[in-house]
Design a protein around this motif. Structure first.
Motif, short mmCIF file in Angstrom:
data_model
loop_
_atom_site.label_atom_id
_atom_site.label_comp_id
_atom_site.label_asym_id
_atom_site.label_seq_id
_atom_site.Cartn_x
_atom_site.Cartn_y
_atom_site.Cartn_z
N ALA A 95 15.54 -11.66 -7.64
CA ALA A 95 16.64 -12.62 -7.79
C ALA A 95 17.78 -12.03 -8.60
CB ALA A 95 16.12 -13.89 -8.45
N GLY A 96 17.46 -11.34 -9.68
CA GLY A 96 18.50 -10.70 -10.48
C GLY A 96 19.20 -9.59 -9.72
N LEU A 103 25.44 -9.29 -5.04
CA LEU A 103 26.46 -10.22 -4.55
C LEU A 103 27.70 -10.22 -5.44
CD1 LEU A 103 24.26 -13.24 -3.44
CD2 LEU A 103 25.43 -11.57 -1.99
N LEU A 104 27.50 -10.22 -6.75
CA LEU A 104 28.65 -10.19 -7.65
C LEU A 104 29.40 -8.86 -7.56
CD1 LEU A 104 27.11 -11.98 -10.73
CD2 LEU A 104 28.95 -12.83 -9.28
N ARG A 111 33.49 -7.73 -6.15
CA ARG A 111 34.35 -6.91 -7.01
C ARG A 111 34.52 -7.50 -8.41
NH1 ARG A 111 35.82 -2.28 -4.58
NH2 ARG A 111 36.12 -2.42 -2.35
N GLN A 112 33.44 -8.03 -8.97
CA GLN A 112 33.46 -8.53 -10.34
C GLN A 112 33.30 -7.35 -11.30
OE1 GLN A 112 34.05 -11.76 -11.10
NE2 GLN A 112 34.35 -12.03 -8.91
N ALA A 159 25.82 -10.00 -16.62
CA ALA A 159 25.54 -11.35 -17.11
C ALA A 159 25.01 -12.24 -15.99
CB ALA A 159 26.80 -11.96 -17.71
N GLY A 160 25.56 -12.09 -14.79
CA GLY A 160 25.07 -12.87 -13.65
C GLY A 160 23.63 -12.53 -13.28
N ALA A 161 23.30 -11.25 -13.34
CA ALA A 161 21.93 -10.83 -13.04
C ALA A 161 20.97 -11.36 -14.10
CB ALA A 161 21.85 -9.31 -12.97
#
Length: 105
Positions: free
Chosen positions: A69-70, A76-77, A81-82, A89-91
């Protein structure tokens, strides 16, 4: 492991690292003009980094489900292009969410 036991390992690894960097400089005197070889050499650092990073991703969490999931969240983030901070942080948030969700089940 004491220092005297560690010293031979250190010397061997220093020699191997030095030879890996010096041998191409000694053997290749002129610029490489082959496009296939140039593109191969260009992507080597990225493939080595991916080969070292991906197994660590799978074993960094309590379960494979949260690790995947991470990883998916990070991919995806990154494709959106984040920045690196947002991707990391999203992971972490995705892993935390899945771990908490699995604890509640």
């Amino acid at each position: 492991m004491d220092f005297m036991e560690f010293l031979p390992y250190l010397i061997v690894m220093a020699g191997v690292t030095y030879l890996i960097r010096v041998i191409p400089l000694v053997l290749v005197k002129k610029k490489i003009k082959n496009r296939l070889l140039n593109s191969f050499l260009y992507y080597i650092p990225y493939t080595v980094l991916a080969a070292m990073t991906f197994p660590a991703i799978l074993y960094a969490t309590g379960t494979y489900v949260s690790a995947v999931a991470g990883f998916i969240a990070a991919v995806l983030l990154a494709f959106k292009r984040q920045s690196l901070i947002v991707v990391a942080a999203g992971a972490c948030a995705a892993v935390l969410f899945v771990e908490v969700l699995m604890q509640m089940m």
